[in-house]
Design a protein around this motif. Structure first.
Motif, PDB file in Angstrom:
ATOM      1  N   THR A  20       0.750  -1.175  -0.024  1.00 11.13           N
ATOM      2  CA  THR A  20      -0.098  -0.136   0.027  1.00 11.13           C
ATOM      3  C   THR A  20       0.811   1.416   0.003  1.00 11.13           C
ATOM      4  O   THR A  20       0.373   2.163   0.156  1.00 11.13           O
ATOM      5  CB  THR A  20      -0.933   0.094   1.193  1.00 11.13           C
ATOM      6  N   ARG A  21       2.179   1.239  -0.506  1.00  8.41           N
ATOM      7  CA  ARG A  21       2.944   2.396  -0.056  1.00  8.41           C
ATOM      8  C   ARG A  21       2.545   3.314  -1.375  1.00  8.41           C
ATOM      9  O   ARG A  21       2.603   4.514  -0.955  1.00  8.41           O
ATOM     10  CB  ARG A  21       4.462   1.709  -0.624  1.00  8.41           C
ATOM     11  N   ASN A  47      -0.188  -4.829   3.598  1.00  8.78           N
ATOM     12  CA  ASN A  47       1.188  -4.441   4.116  1.00  8.78           C
ATOM     13  C   ASN A  47       1.169  -2.781   4.047  1.00  8.78           C
ATOM     14  O   ASN A  47       0.893  -2.335   3.031  1.00  8.78           O
ATOM     15  CB  ASN A  47       2.167  -4.931   3.150  1.00  8.78           C
ATOM     16  N   ARG A 121      13.320   0.026   9.924  1.00  7.37           N
ATOM     17  CA  ARG A 121      14.843  -0.266   9.890  1.00  7.37           C
ATOM     18  C   ARG A 121      15.299  -0.174  11.319  1.00  7.37           C
ATOM     19  O   ARG A 121      14.750   0.578  12.097  1.00  7.37           O
ATOM     20  CB  ARG A 121      15.218   1.028   9.257  1.00  7.37           C
ATOM     21  N   SER A 150      12.113  -5.700   9.242  1.00  6.34           N
ATOM     22  CA  SER A 150      12.474  -5.208   7.878  1.00  6.34           C
ATOM     23  C   SER A 150      13.586  -4.878   7.578  1.00  6.34           C
ATOM     24  O   SER A 150      14.329  -3.986   8.517  1.00  6.34           O
ATOM     25  CB  SER A 150      11.539  -4.087   7.375  1.00  6.34           C
ATOM     26  N   GLU A 170      10.782  -8.703   6.359  1.00  5.36           N
ATOM     27  CA  GLU A 170      10.321  -8.185   5.126  1.00  5.36           C
ATOM     28  C   GLU A 170      11.848  -7.609   4.404  1.00  5.36           C
ATOM     29  O   GLU A 170      12.399  -6.828   5.192  1.00  5.36           O
ATOM     30  CB  GLU A 170       9.600  -6.991   5.574  1.00  5.36           C
ATOM     31  N   SER A 199       9.236  -5.733  -3.717  1.00  2.00           N
ATOM     32  CA  SER A 199      10.064  -5.486  -5.126  1.00  2.00           C
ATOM     33  C   SER A 199      10.330  -6.542  -5.894  1.00  2.00           C
ATOM     34  O   SER A 199      11.296  -6.524  -6.546  1.00  2.00           O
ATOM     35  CB  SER A 199      11.157  -4.552  -4.953  1.00  2.00           C
ATOM     36  N   ASP A 254       4.903 -11.476 -14.705  1.00  2.00           N
ATOM     37  CA  ASP A 254       4.146 -12.740 -14.206  1.00  2.00           C
ATOM     38  C   ASP A 254       5.097 -13.810 -13.766  1.00  2.00           C
ATOM     39  O   ASP A 254       5.302 -14.583 -12.806  1.00  2.00           O
ATOM     40  CB  ASP A 254       3.171 -13.451 -15.115  1.00  2.00           C
ATOM     41  N   GLY A 272       2.348  -4.487  -5.211  1.00  2.00           N
ATOM     42  CA  GLY A 272       1.531  -3.436  -5.327  1.00  2.00           C
ATOM     43  C   GLY A 272       0.388  -3.668  -6.357  1.00  2.00           C
ATOM     44  O   GLY A 272       0.670  -4.380  -7.265  1.00  2.00           O
ATOM     45  N   SER A 274      -3.047  -1.868  -7.898  1.00  2.00           N
ATOM     46  CA  SER A 274      -3.751  -0.574  -7.908  1.00  2.00           C
ATOM     47  C   SER A 274      -5.162  -0.694  -8.361  1.00  2.00           C
ATOM     48  O   SER A 274      -5.901   0.264  -8.225  1.00  2.00           O
ATOM     49  CB  SER A 274      -3.169   0.447  -8.762  1.00  2.00           C
ATOM     50  N   ASN A 282      -3.494 -11.216 -10.755  1.00  2.00           N
ATOM     51  CA  ASN A 282      -2.460 -11.831  -9.921  1.00  2.00           C
ATOM     52  C   ASN A 282      -3.252 -12.982  -8.948  1.00  2.00           C
ATOM     53  O   ASN A 282      -2.068 -14.035  -8.860  1.00  2.00           O
ATOM     54  CB  ASN A 282      -1.815 -10.687  -8.816  1.00  2.00           C
TER      55      ASN A 282
HETATM   56  N1  LIG Z   1      10.219  -2.792   3.720  1.00  2.00           N
HETATM   57  C1  LIG Z   1      10.507  -1.942   2.979  1.00  2.00           C
HETATM   58  O1  LIG Z   1      11.402  -1.137   3.147  1.00  2.00           O
HETATM   59  C2  LIG Z   1       9.797  -1.853   1.702  1.00  2.00           C
HETATM   60  C3  LIG Z   1      10.071  -0.989   0.441  1.00  2.00           C
HETATM   61  C4  LIG Z   1       9.418  -0.774  -0.572  1.00  2.00           C
HETATM   62  C5  LIG Z   1       8.081  -1.426  -0.820  1.00  2.00           C
HETATM   63  N2  LIG Z   1       7.382  -2.030   0.280  1.00  2.00           N
HETATM   64  C6  LIG Z   1       6.227  -2.713   0.214  1.00  2.00           C
HETATM   65  O2  LIG Z   1       6.270  -3.257  -1.067  1.00  2.00           O
HETATM   66  C7  LIG Z   1       5.072  -3.230  -1.551  1.00  2.00           C
HETATM   67  C8  LIG Z   1       5.416  -3.295  -3.203  1.00  2.00           C
HETATM   68  O3  LIG Z   1       6.336  -2.360  -3.322  1.00  2.00           O
HETATM   69  P1  LIG Z   1       7.221  -2.484  -4.635  1.00  2.00           P
HETATM   70  O4  LIG Z   1       8.323  -1.283  -4.728  1.00  2.00           O
HETATM   71  O5  LIG Z   1       7.588  -4.126  -4.493  1.00  2.00           O
HETATM   72  O6  LIG Z   1       6.229  -2.355  -5.911  1.00  2.00           O
HETATM   73  P2  LIG Z   1       5.766  -3.723  -6.836  1.00  2.00           P
HETATM   74  O7  LIG Z   1       4.979  -4.516  -6.232  1.00  2.00           O
HETATM   75  O8  LIG Z   1       7.123  -4.365  -7.314  1.00  2.00           O
HETATM   76  O9  LIG Z   1       5.188  -2.843  -8.058  1.00  2.00           O
HETATM   77  C9  LIG Z   1       3.788  -2.432  -7.882  1.00  2.00           C
HETATM   78  C10 LIG Z   1       3.576  -2.107  -9.449  1.00  2.00           C
HETATM   79  O10 LIG Z   1       3.801  -3.408 -10.224  1.00  2.00           O
HETATM   80  C11 LIG Z   1       2.507  -3.650 -10.880  1.00  2.00           C
HETATM   81  N3  LIG Z   1       2.425  -5.121 -10.982  1.00  2.00           N
HETATM   82  C12 LIG Z   1       1.516  -5.844 -10.044  1.00  2.00           C
HETATM   83  N4  LIG Z   1       1.656  -7.267 -10.081  1.00  2.00           N
HETATM   84  C13 LIG Z   1       2.350  -7.205 -11.649  1.00  2.00           C
HETATM   85  C14 LIG Z   1       2.350  -8.301 -12.438  1.00  2.00           C
HETATM   86  N5  LIG Z   1       2.114  -9.486 -12.436  1.00  2.00           N
HETATM   87  N6  LIG Z   1       2.933  -7.811 -13.619  1.00  2.00           N
HETATM   88  C15 LIG Z   1       3.177  -6.804 -13.758  1.00  2.00           C
HETATM   89  N7  LIG Z   1       3.236  -5.671 -13.153  1.00  2.00           N
HETATM   90  C16 LIG Z   1       2.728  -5.869 -11.892  1.00  2.00           C
HETATM   91  C17 LIG Z   1       1.358  -2.811 -10.257  1.00  2.00           C
HETATM   92  O11 LIG Z   1       0.824  -2.068 -11.109  1.00  2.00           O
HETATM   93  P3  LIG Z   1      -0.705  -1.775 -11.208  1.00  2.00           P
HETATM   94  O12 LIG Z   1      -0.572  -0.385 -10.898  1.00  2.00           O
HETATM   95  O13 LIG Z   1      -1.092  -1.969 -12.817  1.00  2.00           O
HETATM   96  O14 LIG Z   1      -1.585  -2.563 -10.270  1.00  2.00           O
HETATM   97  C18 LIG Z   1       2.041  -1.814  -9.254  1.00  2.00           C
HETATM   98  O15 LIG Z   1       2.167  -0.653  -9.799  1.00  2.00           O
HETATM   99  C19 LIG Z   1       4.793  -1.736  -1.250  1.00  2.00           C
HETATM  100  O16 LIG Z   1       3.458  -0.933  -1.432  1.00  2.00           O
HETATM  101  C20 LIG Z   1       5.158  -1.733   0.094  1.00  2.00           C
HETATM  102  O17 LIG Z   1       3.851  -2.241   0.804  1.00  2.00           O
HETATM  103  C21 LIG Z   1       8.549  -2.459   1.395  1.00  2.00           C
END
Ligand SMILES: NC(=O)c1ccc[n+]([C@@H]2O[C@H](COP(=O)([O-])OP(=O)(O)OC[C@H]3O[C@@H](n4cnc5c(N)ncnc54)[C@H](OP(=O)(O)O)[C@@H]3O)[C@@H](O)[C@H]2O)c1
Length: 323
Positions: A20-21, A47, A121, A150, A170, A199, A254, A272, A274, A282
């Motif tokens: 949900t970032r 998350n 952190r 994390s 995490e 990520s 995927d 993530g 949206s 997914n």
């Molecule tokens: N602990 C930490 O330090 C930390 C750091 C960064 C993030 N996080 C957490 O992890 C979450 C995810 O962040 P992230 O940076 O890892 O983003 P991500 O999940 O890698 O990327 C999110 C984007 O990917 C797209 N997506 C989702 N499934 C897909 C698929 N199967 N194929 C292609 N594209 C796809 C989504 O697009 P659509 O817009 O089309 O839905 C979304 O905009 C955050 O929201 C947060 O909760 C934690």
């Protein structure tokens, strides 16, 4: 939807979590709709962090789960400090600060208990035992169910676990970022925690939808792997991922997510999403895509540790994440 066990907690949870970032950037209504749709469809693991949207994300999640509290499992990261513009100000892992942050999160979420409370952190000025001790107190007071961490290294996991059992860790993990396989993942497994990778698509790099150079205003420009020659090199690597994916009739994104899911039932990736359409896609992927052992081997060999060029964070931030 199939479930996975969350660490040693005995809790059954969806095999992926919804991140949900980014929710602050979407319209509130669309975010609530997507979260509710995800929960109703079986993705019950949400998350967040108290500093995402400076509390706004928790308020939105609170609204989304109002009539779904029993179904939703909420994980909150805490201890990172930001100003009103969202600019990073440091960390605060002092026990009283953590208890204070928790009280605010409970109010914003509108819940009596946070399911998984994670130190975002580790504060370099506070022994990890003290920060974890505060969460142990909150667990004993019934305000938190499980302890999480994390971006921690193996030693920090051991030290935290000696104070209270760690349920989840995490951390960044993907085909492009595999350093955790050396020490961190084995330690997570040794203590019986779950790994919650974020990520898994490496900020979109592994979707095959990026091209370089990135627009000037793109925040990813700060990450070395998205800069100059590194990016050109990494995009060539992604073409190999696309080739393997197209032989399976799926997209590179995927396949990258399927790979993460395939590395063990103790791994629950955060993704993530949206829109309800993305949630459906997914869920379909989680339920239907299988990797053969040959495909898994090919991916692991082609995208081994250190194959992608450039650090995952800029120098200043590398100091405060796991390595
Ligand atoms: N602990 C930490 O330090 C930390 C750091 C960064 C993030 N996080 C957490 O992890 C979450 C995810 O962040 P992230 O940076 O890892 O983003 P991500 O999940 O890698 O990327 C999110 C984007 O990917 C797209 N997506 C989702 N499934 C897909 C698929 N199967 N194929 C292609 N594209 C796809 C989504 O697009 P659509 O817009 O089309 O839905 C979304 O905009 C955050 O929201 C947060 O909760 C934690």
């Amino acid at each position: 939807m199939n479930t996975r066990k969350l660490g040693n907690s005995g809790i059954d949870i969806s095999p992926i979590a919804i991140g949900t970032r980014e929710v602050g950037e979407k319209s509130k209504q669309q975010t609530i709709e997507t979260l509710q749709y995800a929960i109703d469809s079986g993705i019950n693991f949400i998350n967040t962090a108290d500093f995402y949207g400076m509390g706004m994300n928790e308020l939105i999640i609170g609204e989304a789960i109002k009539n779904r509290r029993e179904k939703a499992f909420i994980s909150v990261k805490t201890g990172a400090l930001r100003n009103y513009q969202g600019h990073f100000l440091g960390f605060d892992g002092r026990p009283n600060a953590i208890k204070n942050f928790c009280a605010y999160s409970l109010t914003r979420l509108g819940v009596n208990e946070i399911d998984l409370y994670q130190i975002a952190r580790i504060d370099p000025n506070v022994p990890i035992e003290e920060s974890v001790g505060a969460i142990k107190d909150l667990i004993q007071e019934g305000k938190v169910r499980c302890l999480g961490l994390s971006e921690v290294n193996a030693d920090q996991i051991r030290r935290a676990n000696a104070v209270h059992p760690v349920t989840a860790v995490e951390i960044e993990y993907s085909l492009a970022t595999r350093f955790i396989e050396k020490e961190i993942l084995p330690e997570v497994r040794k203590i019986g925690a779950s790994l919650i990778p974020y990520s898994v698509l490496s900020y979109g790099l592994l979707t095959g939808n990026l091209s370089g150079p990135l627009p000037k205003e793109d925040y990813k420009n700060m990450f070395p792997r998205f800069q100059g020659e590194n990016l050109q090199y990494n995009l060539k690597l992604v073409e190999k991922l696309q080739d393997i994916a197209s032989q399976k009739g799926i997209t590179a994104g995927d396949l990258a997510l399927a790979w993460a899911l395939h590395q063990g039932d103790d791994i629950i990736p955060i993704v993530g999403m949206s829109s309800t359409k993305r949630v459906d896609k997914n869920i379909n992927l989680v339920e239907s895509i299988q990797l053969t052992s040959e495909e898994n081997k090919l991916l692991n060999e082609t995208f081994g540790i250190g194959v992608f060029k450039g650090e995952r964070y800029p120098d200043a931030l590398l100091k405060v994440v796991a390595s």
